[in-house]
Write a protein that holds these residues in place. Structure first.
Motif, PDB file in Angstrom:
ATOM      1  N   ALA A  42      30.098  14.744  45.760  1.00 17.56           N
ATOM      2  CA  ALA A  42      30.349  16.277  45.892  1.00 17.56           C
ATOM      3  C   ALA A  42      31.297  16.282  47.386  1.00 17.56           C
ATOM      4  N   MET A  43      32.318  15.444  47.299  1.00 17.68           N
ATOM      5  CA  MET A  43      33.124  15.328  48.528  1.00 17.68           C
ATOM      6  C   MET A  43      34.648  14.999  48.143  1.00 17.68           C
ATOM      7  N   SER A  44      35.429  15.399  49.122  1.00 18.15           N
ATOM      8  CA  SER A  44      36.907  15.262  48.609  1.00 18.15           C
ATOM      9  C   SER A  44      37.304  13.866  48.391  1.00 18.15           C
ATOM     10  N   PHE A  45      38.398  13.704  47.838  1.00 13.01           N
ATOM     11  CA  PHE A  45      39.083  12.159  47.290  1.00 13.01           C
ATOM     12  C   PHE A  45      39.454  11.588  48.716  1.00 13.01           C
ATOM     13  N   ALA A  46      39.808  12.491  49.745  1.00 16.22           N
ATOM     14  CA  ALA A  46      40.098  11.722  51.020  1.00 16.22           C
ATOM     15  C   ALA A  46      38.991  11.276  51.782  1.00 16.22           C
ATOM     16  N   ALA A  47      37.912  11.902  51.510  1.00 23.86           N
ATOM     17  CA  ALA A  47      36.426  11.514  52.012  1.00 23.86           C
ATOM     18  C   ALA A  47      35.949  10.078  51.399  1.00 23.86           C
ATOM     19  N   ILE A  48      36.343  10.075  49.942  1.00 25.94           N
ATOM     20  CA  ILE A  48      35.896   8.789  49.216  1.00 25.94           C
ATOM     21  C   ILE A  48      36.814   7.533  49.905  1.00 25.94           C
ATOM     22  N   ALA A  49      37.983   8.056  49.924  1.00 26.27           N
ATOM     23  CA  ALA A  49      39.097   7.282  50.336  1.00 26.27           C
ATOM     24  C   ALA A  49      38.897   6.581  51.873  1.00 26.27           C
ATOM     25  N   LYS A  50      38.259   7.381  52.649  1.00 26.07           N
ATOM     26  CA  LYS A  50      37.614   6.568  53.886  1.00 26.07           C
ATOM     27  C   LYS A  50      36.519   5.783  53.845  1.00 26.07           C
ATOM     28  N   HIS A  51      35.634   6.206  52.913  1.00 25.88           N
ATOM     29  CA  HIS A  51      34.585   5.486  52.700  1.00 25.88           C
ATOM     30  C   HIS A  51      35.215   3.809  52.263  1.00 25.88           C
ATOM     31  N   ILE A  52      35.804   4.170  51.452  1.00 29.64           N
ATOM     32  CA  ILE A  52      36.544   2.884  50.784  1.00 29.64           C
ATOM     33  C   ILE A  52      37.211   2.058  51.844  1.00 29.64           C
ATOM     34  N   SER A  53      37.990   2.592  52.751  1.00 25.75           N
ATOM     35  CA  SER A  53      38.719   2.010  53.797  1.00 25.75           C
ATOM     36  C   SER A  53      37.509   1.125  54.793  1.00 25.75           C
ATOM     37  N   VAL A  54      36.651   1.774  54.931  1.00 22.73           N
ATOM     38  CA  VAL A  54      35.461   1.202  55.848  1.00 22.73           C
ATOM     39  C   VAL A  54      35.097   0.016  55.126  1.00 22.73           C
ATOM     40  N   LEU A  55      34.598   0.106  53.832  1.00 20.46           N
ATOM     41  CA  LEU A  55      34.184  -0.837  53.043  1.00 20.46           C
ATOM     42  C   LEU A  55      34.987  -2.021  53.172  1.00 20.46           C
ATOM     43  N   GLU A  56      36.313  -1.715  53.020  1.00 25.81           N
ATOM     44  CA  GLU A  56      37.517  -2.773  52.768  1.00 25.81           C
ATOM     45  C   GLU A  56      37.693  -3.678  54.083  1.00 25.81           C
ATOM     46  N   LYS A  57      37.659  -2.786  55.133  1.00 28.75           N
ATOM     47  CA  LYS A  57      37.879  -3.378  56.678  1.00 28.75           C
ATOM     48  C   LYS A  57      36.638  -4.229  56.948  1.00 28.75           C
ATOM     49  N   ALA A  58      35.479  -3.856  56.262  1.00 28.71           N
ATOM     50  CA  ALA A  58      34.289  -4.852  56.576  1.00 28.71           C
ATOM     51  C   ALA A  58      34.293  -6.107  55.711  1.00 28.71           C
ATOM     52  N   GLY A  59      35.203  -6.061  54.687  1.00 29.27           N
ATOM     53  CA  GLY A  59      35.253  -7.331  53.848  1.00 29.27           C
ATOM     54  C   GLY A  59      34.469  -7.309  52.644  1.00 29.27           C
ATOM     55  N   LEU A  60      33.589  -6.093  52.173  1.00 27.16           N
ATOM     56  CA  LEU A  60      32.754  -5.886  51.259  1.00 27.16           C
ATOM     57  C   LEU A  60      33.556  -5.811  49.886  1.00 27.16           C
ATOM     58  N   ILE A  61      34.713  -5.178  50.001  1.00 21.66           N
ATOM     59  CA  ILE A  61      35.453  -4.900  48.722  1.00 21.66           C
ATOM     60  C   ILE A  61      36.904  -5.078  48.900  1.00 21.66           C
ATOM     61  N   THR A  62      37.767  -5.438  47.786  1.00 27.16           N
ATOM     62  CA  THR A  62      39.083  -5.372  47.959  1.00 27.16           C
ATOM     63  C   THR A  62      39.670  -4.349  46.831  1.00 27.16           C
ATOM     64  N   LYS A  63      40.859  -4.028  47.350  1.00 23.56           N
ATOM     65  CA  LYS A  63      41.510  -2.993  46.345  1.00 23.56           C
ATOM     66  C   LYS A  63      43.007  -3.692  45.966  1.00 23.56           C
ATOM     67  N   ARG A  64      43.293  -3.300  44.663  1.00 23.67           N
ATOM     68  CA  ARG A  64      44.337  -3.872  44.050  1.00 23.67           C
ATOM     69  C   ARG A  64      45.023  -2.638  43.345  1.00 23.67           C
ATOM     70  N   ARG A  65      46.511  -3.072  43.419  1.00 23.20           N
ATOM     71  CA  ARG A  65      47.057  -1.841  42.236  1.00 23.20           C
ATOM     72  C   ARG A  65      46.941  -2.573  40.858  1.00 23.20           C
ATOM     73  N   SER A  66      46.633  -1.522  39.952  1.00 22.10           N
ATOM     74  CA  SER A  66      46.930  -1.594  38.339  1.00 22.10           C
ATOM     75  C   SER A  66      47.575  -0.298  37.880  1.00 22.10           C
ATOM     76  N   GLY A  67      49.058  -0.640  37.869  1.00 22.29           N
ATOM     77  CA  GLY A  67      49.836   0.539  37.455  1.00 22.29           C
ATOM     78  C   GLY A  67      49.881   1.451  38.634  1.00 22.29           C
ATOM     79  N   LYS A  68      49.463   2.739  38.297  1.00 22.49           N
ATOM     80  CA  LYS A  68      49.287   3.628  39.353  1.00 22.49           C
ATOM     81  C   LYS A  68      48.262   3.947  40.048  1.00 22.49           C
TER      82      LYS A  68
END
Length: 107
Positions: A42-68
């Motif tokens: 129950a939070m905005s897409f932007a809030a989730i994106a911030k959580h993902i950014s923190v995880l990515e900076k910690a090296g716990l996850i990676t992001k890649r593009r698949s189409g859009k």
């Protein structure tokens, strides 16, 4: 050593949040898009994106593009670093508990 501590600081700081721990748990079983990850919260897409950014900076996850879409996947190597760190403490405390148990048995 200090560099290693900084990496651990980022890992444990990222895992200190319940939402981020849940995201790590979910992507550890399968890749997910950001939209899929955002659905149960129950939070905005932007809030989730911030959580993902923190995880990515910690090296716990990676992001890649698949189409859009951006697809998130786990980085098990980073989790192994954290597990190895905690494992050292497990060894110490196990040895202490074993010594205490022996002391109590000898009484």
């Amino acid at each position: 050593m200090v560099e290693s501590n900084l990496a651990l600081d980022k890992i444990f700081a990222a895992l200190a949040d319940v939402t981020r721990r849940d995201i790590v748990k979910r992507v550890s079983t399968a890749e997910h898009t950001i939209g899929e990850l955002a659905q149960p919260y129950a939070m905005s897409f932007a809030a989730i994106a911030k959580h993902i950014s923190v995880l990515e900076k910690a090296g716990l996850i990676t992001k890649r593009r698949s189409g859009k879409e951006k697809v998130i996947q786990i980085q098990p190597k980073t989790l192994k670093v954290a597990a190895a760190y905690l494992g050292e403490y497990e060894k110490i405390w196990s040895a202490r508990f074993d010594a205490l148990e022996k002391l109590l048995e000898d009484r």
